[in-house]
Design an enzyme around this catalytic site. Sequence first.
Site, PDB file in Angstrom:
ATOM      1  CG  MET A 198      -5.463  18.071  49.839  1.00  0.00           C
ATOM      2  SD  MET A 198      -5.606  19.527  48.802  1.00  0.00           S
ATOM      3  CE  MET A 198      -6.351  18.845  47.333  1.00  0.00           C
ATOM      4  CG  HIS A 242       5.647  16.243  87.813  1.00  0.00           C
ATOM      5  ND1 HIS A 242       4.530  16.941  87.424  1.00  0.00           N
ATOM      6  CD2 HIS A 242       6.234  16.961  88.795  1.00  0.00           C
ATOM      7  CE1 HIS A 242       4.440  18.044  88.149  1.00  0.00           C
ATOM      8  NE2 HIS A 242       5.459  18.091  88.992  1.00  0.00           N
ATOM      9  CG  ASP A 273      -2.024  17.262  48.671  1.00  0.00           C
ATOM     10  OD1 ASP A 273      -2.117  16.543  49.682  1.00  0.00           O
ATOM     11  OD2 ASP A 273      -1.626  18.436  48.704  1.00  0.00           O
ATOM     12  N   GLY A 300      -8.683  29.167  56.894  1.00  0.00           N
ATOM     13  CA  GLY A 300      -8.353  27.747  57.037  1.00  0.00           C
ATOM     14  C   GLY A 300      -6.941  27.628  57.586  1.00  0.00           C
ATOM     15  CB  VAL A 301      -4.572  24.774  57.550  1.00  0.00           C
ATOM     16  CG1 VAL A 301      -3.440  24.364  58.445  1.00  0.00           C
ATOM     17  CG2 VAL A 301      -5.726  23.821  57.667  1.00  0.00           C
ATOM     18  N   GLY A 303       0.229  15.621  43.333  1.00  0.00           N
ATOM     19  CA  GLY A 303      -0.057  16.646  44.339  1.00  0.00           C
ATOM     20  C   GLY A 303      -1.214  17.574  44.012  1.00  0.00           C
ATOM     21  CB  SER A 304      -2.935  19.891  45.690  1.00  0.00           C
ATOM     22  OG  SER A 304      -2.064  20.325  46.708  1.00  0.00           O
ATOM     23  CD  GLU A 327     -13.819  30.684  56.507  1.00  0.00           C
ATOM     24  OE1 GLU A 327     -12.604  30.561  56.262  1.00  0.00           O
ATOM     25  OE2 GLU A 327     -14.701  30.036  55.919  1.00  0.00           O
TER      26      GLU A 327
HETATM   27  P1  FAD Z   1       3.087  17.489  46.369  1.00  0.00           P
HETATM   28  O1  FAD Z   1       3.871  17.757  47.563  1.00  0.00           O
HETATM   29  O2  FAD Z   1       2.234  18.569  45.817  1.00  0.00           O
HETATM   30  O3  FAD Z   1       4.136  17.030  45.279  1.00  0.00           O
HETATM   31  C1  FAD Z   1       3.778  16.774  43.963  1.00  0.00           C
HETATM   32  C2  FAD Z   1       5.020  16.881  43.105  1.00  0.00           C
HETATM   33  O4  FAD Z   1       4.714  16.371  41.816  1.00  0.00           O
HETATM   34  C3  FAD Z   1       5.514  18.305  42.888  1.00  0.00           C
HETATM   35  O5  FAD Z   1       6.897  18.353  43.117  1.00  0.00           O
HETATM   36  C4  FAD Z   1       5.197  18.590  41.436  1.00  0.00           C
HETATM   37  O6  FAD Z   1       6.141  19.460  40.810  1.00  0.00           O
HETATM   38  C5  FAD Z   1       5.311  17.202  40.841  1.00  0.00           C
HETATM   39  N1  FAD Z   1       4.549  17.019  39.603  1.00  0.00           N
HETATM   40  C6  FAD Z   1       3.249  17.309  39.380  1.00  0.00           C
HETATM   41  N2  FAD Z   1       2.892  16.910  38.126  1.00  0.00           N
HETATM   42  C7  FAD Z   1       4.004  16.378  37.569  1.00  0.00           C
HETATM   43  C8  FAD Z   1       4.270  15.786  36.319  1.00  0.00           C
HETATM   44  N3  FAD Z   1       3.328  15.655  35.386  1.00  0.00           N
HETATM   45  N4  FAD Z   1       5.515  15.364  36.089  1.00  0.00           N
HETATM   46  C9  FAD Z   1       6.491  15.472  37.020  1.00  0.00           C
HETATM   47  N5  FAD Z   1       6.285  16.000  38.240  1.00  0.00           N
HETATM   48  C10 FAD Z   1       5.058  16.448  38.496  1.00  0.00           C
HETATM   49  N6  FAD Z   1       0.801  19.253  55.247  1.00  0.00           N
HETATM   50  C11 FAD Z   1       1.141  18.745  56.451  1.00  0.00           C
HETATM   51  O7  FAD Z   1       0.939  17.549  56.680  1.00  0.00           O
HETATM   52  N7  FAD Z   1       1.722  19.520  57.409  1.00  0.00           N
HETATM   53  C12 FAD Z   1       1.956  20.829  57.207  1.00  0.00           C
HETATM   54  O8  FAD Z   1       2.471  21.505  58.098  1.00  0.00           O
HETATM   55  C13 FAD Z   1       1.589  21.398  55.970  1.00  0.00           C
HETATM   56  N8  FAD Z   1       1.811  22.697  55.733  1.00  0.00           N
HETATM   57  C14 FAD Z   1       1.477  23.216  54.516  1.00  0.00           C
HETATM   58  C15 FAD Z   1       1.678  24.574  54.297  1.00  0.00           C
HETATM   59  C16 FAD Z   1       1.346  25.137  53.090  1.00  0.00           C
HETATM   60  C17 FAD Z   1       1.585  26.609  52.871  1.00  0.00           C
HETATM   61  C18 FAD Z   1       0.806  24.314  52.053  1.00  0.00           C
HETATM   62  C19 FAD Z   1       0.482  24.885  50.703  1.00  0.00           C
HETATM   63  C20 FAD Z   1       0.597  22.967  52.258  1.00  0.00           C
HETATM   64  C21 FAD Z   1       0.916  22.406  53.490  1.00  0.00           C
HETATM   65  N9  FAD Z   1       0.694  21.068  53.770  1.00  0.00           N
HETATM   66  C22 FAD Z   1       1.011  20.558  54.991  1.00  0.00           C
HETATM   67  C23 FAD Z   1       0.114  20.157  52.763  1.00  0.00           C
HETATM   68  C24 FAD Z   1       1.228  19.335  52.091  1.00  0.00           C
HETATM   69  O9  FAD Z   1       2.144  20.216  51.499  1.00  0.00           O
HETATM   70  C25 FAD Z   1       0.625  18.401  51.060  1.00  0.00           C
HETATM   71  O10 FAD Z   1      -0.389  17.627  51.643  1.00  0.00           O
HETATM   72  C26 FAD Z   1       1.704  17.479  50.515  1.00  0.00           C
HETATM   73  O11 FAD Z   1       2.735  18.210  49.905  1.00  0.00           O
HETATM   74  C27 FAD Z   1       1.112  16.514  49.482  1.00  0.00           C
HETATM   75  O12 FAD Z   1       2.122  15.683  49.021  1.00  0.00           O
HETATM   76  P2  FAD Z   1       2.053  15.023  47.572  1.00  0.00           P
HETATM   77  O13 FAD Z   1       3.261  14.170  47.470  1.00  0.00           O
HETATM   78  O14 FAD Z   1       0.732  14.405  47.358  1.00  0.00           O
HETATM   79  O15 FAD Z   1       2.133  16.219  46.536  1.00  0.00           O
HETATM   80  P1  NAI Z   2      -8.555  25.077  53.962  1.00  0.00           P
HETATM   81  O1  NAI Z   2      -9.548  24.191  53.348  1.00  0.00           O
HETATM   82  O2  NAI Z   2      -7.890  24.696  55.214  1.00  0.00           O
HETATM   83  O3  NAI Z   2      -9.227  26.495  54.259  1.00  0.00           O
HETATM   84  C1  NAI Z   2      -9.832  27.265  53.261  1.00  0.00           C
HETATM   85  C2  NAI Z   2     -10.790  28.237  53.953  1.00  0.00           C
HETATM   86  O4  NAI Z   2     -11.205  29.188  53.016  1.00  0.00           O
HETATM   87  C3  NAI Z   2     -12.028  27.545  54.508  1.00  0.00           C
HETATM   88  O5  NAI Z   2     -12.251  27.946  55.819  1.00  0.00           O
HETATM   89  C4  NAI Z   2     -13.122  28.024  53.561  1.00  0.00           C
HETATM   90  O6  NAI Z   2     -14.381  28.100  54.178  1.00  0.00           O
HETATM   91  C5  NAI Z   2     -12.610  29.381  53.168  1.00  0.00           C
HETATM   92  N1  NAI Z   2     -13.102  29.881  51.893  1.00  0.00           N
HETATM   93  C6  NAI Z   2     -13.267  29.204  50.739  1.00  0.00           C
HETATM   94  N2  NAI Z   2     -13.709  30.025  49.774  1.00  0.00           N
HETATM   95  C7  NAI Z   2     -13.803  31.262  50.320  1.00  0.00           C
HETATM   96  C8  NAI Z   2     -14.177  32.535  49.815  1.00  0.00           C
HETATM   97  N3  NAI Z   2     -14.531  32.709  48.556  1.00  0.00           N
HETATM   98  N4  NAI Z   2     -14.171  33.583  50.676  1.00  0.00           N
HETATM   99  C9  NAI Z   2     -13.807  33.434  51.978  1.00  0.00           C
HETATM  100  N5  NAI Z   2     -13.432  32.231  52.501  1.00  0.00           N
HETATM  101  C10 NAI Z   2     -13.420  31.175  51.677  1.00  0.00           C
HETATM  102  O7  NAI Z   2      -7.509  25.385  52.799  1.00  0.00           O
HETATM  103  P2  NAI Z   2      -6.123  26.156  52.806  1.00  0.00           P
HETATM  104  O8  NAI Z   2      -5.948  26.920  54.056  1.00  0.00           O
HETATM  105  O9  NAI Z   2      -6.042  26.855  51.512  1.00  0.00           O
HETATM  106  O10 NAI Z   2      -5.084  24.960  52.809  1.00  0.00           O
HETATM  107  C11 NAI Z   2      -5.129  23.978  51.755  1.00  0.00           C
HETATM  108  C12 NAI Z   2      -4.747  22.647  52.267  1.00  0.00           C
HETATM  109  O11 NAI Z   2      -3.383  22.612  52.604  1.00  0.00           O
HETATM  110  C13 NAI Z   2      -5.511  22.283  53.513  1.00  0.00           C
HETATM  111  O12 NAI Z   2      -6.595  21.479  53.143  1.00  0.00           O
HETATM  112  C14 NAI Z   2      -4.553  21.510  54.338  1.00  0.00           C
HETATM  113  O13 NAI Z   2      -4.842  20.145  54.243  1.00  0.00           O
HETATM  114  C15 NAI Z   2      -3.201  21.775  53.724  1.00  0.00           C
HETATM  115  N6  NAI Z   2      -2.384  22.470  54.724  1.00  0.00           N
HETATM  116  C16 NAI Z   2      -2.053  21.806  55.858  1.00  0.00           C
HETATM  117  C17 NAI Z   2      -1.344  22.415  56.847  1.00  0.00           C
HETATM  118  C18 NAI Z   2      -1.049  21.683  58.095  1.00  0.00           C
HETATM  119  O14 NAI Z   2      -1.214  20.480  58.129  1.00  0.00           O
HETATM  120  N7  NAI Z   2      -0.582  22.347  59.150  1.00  0.00           N
HETATM  121  C19 NAI Z   2      -0.871  23.801  56.719  1.00  0.00           C
HETATM  122  C20 NAI Z   2      -1.320  24.419  55.500  1.00  0.00           C
HETATM  123  C21 NAI Z   2      -2.025  23.752  54.546  1.00  0.00           C
END
Ligand code: FAD
Ligand code: NAI
Length: 475
Positions: free
Chosen positions: A328, A454, A322, A192-193, A154-155, A213
């Site tokens: 992501m 509809h 991620d 961003g998102v 992940g991230s 932003e």
């Molecule tokens: P992750 O979900 O990050 O999972 C990785 C897992 O690996 C974690 O549990 C971590 O603890 C574990 N791990 C890491 N390293 C190790 C290790 N060495 N050993 C054992 N375990 C380890 N995406 C959407 O599509 N829709 C959304 O609405 C959405 N909303 C979001 C809102 C927020 C606030 C955030 C932060 C993100 C959002 N995302 C959304 C993005 C989404 O959460 C990620 O894209 C998704 O979780 C990625 O999945 P992943 O399995 O790659 O990694």
């Molecule tokens: P993001 O990439 O969506 O947005 C980050 C924003 O911050 C961008 O607009 C960028 O230009 C701005 N930025 C960067 N550096 C800056 C600075 N120094 N000062 C001011 N602005 C700055 O990333 P975000 O919102 O952190 O989300 C991370 C990831 O999580 C996204 O890439 C998304 O894929 C995922 N996510 C997805 C969701 C969904 O699918 N609904 C919800 C939340 C997160």
Amino acid sequence: MDMHFDVIVIGAGPGGYIAAIRAAQLGMKVACVDAWKNKDGKPAPGGTCNNIGCIPSKALLQSSENFEQAKHHFGSHGISTGDLRMDVTTMLERKNQVVKSSNEGILYLFRKNKVQFFNGLASFTRAVDGGFEVSVAADEAVTLVGKQIIVATGSNVRPLPNLPFDERVVLSNDGALDIAAVPDRLAVIGAGVIGLELGSVWRRLGADVTILEGLPSFLPIVDQAIAKEAKKAFDKQNLKVELGAKVREVNATEAGVTIHYTDSQGQTQSLQADKVIVAIGRVPNTEGLNPAAVGLQLDERGAVVVDDECRTNVPGIWAIGDVVRGPMLAHKAEEEGVAVAERIAGQHGHVDFNTIPNVIYTSPEIAWVGRTEQQLKEQGTAYRIGSFPFMANGRARALGDTTGLVKVIADPATDEILGVHVVGPQASELVAEAVIAMAFKASSEDIARICFAHPTLSETFKEASLAVDKRALNF
Ligand code: FAD
Ligand code: NAI
């Protein structure tokens, strides 16, 4: 217990847990290792998405939207609410409960599919004959051996330089989901998102929210006609977004923050707030994984380098979600997880990167699939456009939610749909129809000739498709 597995999945986020289940369905002996624990020290599989991402953020978006509806919109239906109050503690408890039930659901699925789950940090130790050794730092450390490894780690949050998260005043997306009382003034860095979704939550509950932003344009990844419409709606809600803001310095104390920045006119400004959410993107995570032990290649961003099919430079090690290139998104991670499990089983797993939908769960919601008008222009690709406003849709008027539009972009020669962009009510659900259409290579004429119920919001997709040929019926 025999610690030899056909597949070891490292990470139980949406990428990892789904990969583990699919591999087990295909008859493989599977282990899944995940480090996450909840506040009670219990295993919390589900990753970022389930614990501090998709699920809890949508729980809070729903609670705050309910509050907003009751406060501002119930009156027009003749419903009076009296003294309306928000109990933030109850809202957070509900959110935690939603997360917990998903954690438990994944543990149940692991048992059902006979996936062996280990709760601890996994590190590569070495390559061994016919596989790889992985040590798991848990209450009782174990060593596992897997013929194939799927890295799904992940991230992580990305802090601003010199501004560590304390999760009390300087908040990551984690702390932003756990604010104990509505702050009077909330600053967000990054429109961003995350900035828009979590900024919306606290704005609806009464905080004065300003989002700074850095870029000069609003949501450049979104089709600009849609972004413009969304910006208008956010302005009306007083969700303030200041574009072209270059943050210079942030001074944080227990009492609050002062953000010094240069505005788009080059003027020095300062913004004071009780708390700041820093949401400037996330970074791939390989902390603790020890990729060097097996010679796993990372790029300059720290992402695991993979080919189109998620193969790393080390045969037998795959990476998804991620921690690799691409958007992501949870559903992108899941699709890669399924495809990799199927490839390991000798099948032809496939992910269509052209039809991955994106959703921003603000109000109005923003959702899209395929290419934007600005991308098509940059690529020099010809296109035709049809748009249809929700204002002209009967169901949207009955709902009392007529903001926004649907925009369909099609190839002028073949009429194949190249992109569908929505801002408006239930855009997150509507976009699924567009994804199906694009996955089956539908033309706009195909959609225009389908019978939609509809009154439904989905009629807007049909009407926008009709509009590509300039024959929308209701607008
Ligand atoms: P992750 O979900 O990050 O999972 C990785 C897992 O690996 C974690 O549990 C971590 O603890 C574990 N791990 C890491 N390293 C190790 C290790 N060495 N050993 C054992 N375990 C380890 N995406 C959407 O599509 N829709 C959304 O609405 C959405 N909303 C979001 C809102 C927020 C606030 C955030 C932060 C993100 C959002 N995302 C959304 C993005 C989404 O959460 C990620 O894209 C998704 O979780 C990625 O999945 P992943 O399995 O790659 O990694
Ligand atoms: P993001 O990439 O969506 O947005 C980050 C924003 O911050 C961008 O607009 C960028 O230009 C701005 N930025 C960067 N550096 C800056 C600075 N120094 N000062 C001011 N602005 C700055 O990333 P975000 O919102 O952190 O989300 C991370 C990831 O999580 C996204 O890439 C998304 O894929 C995922 N996510 C997805 C969701 C969904 O699918 N609904 C919800 C939340 C997160």
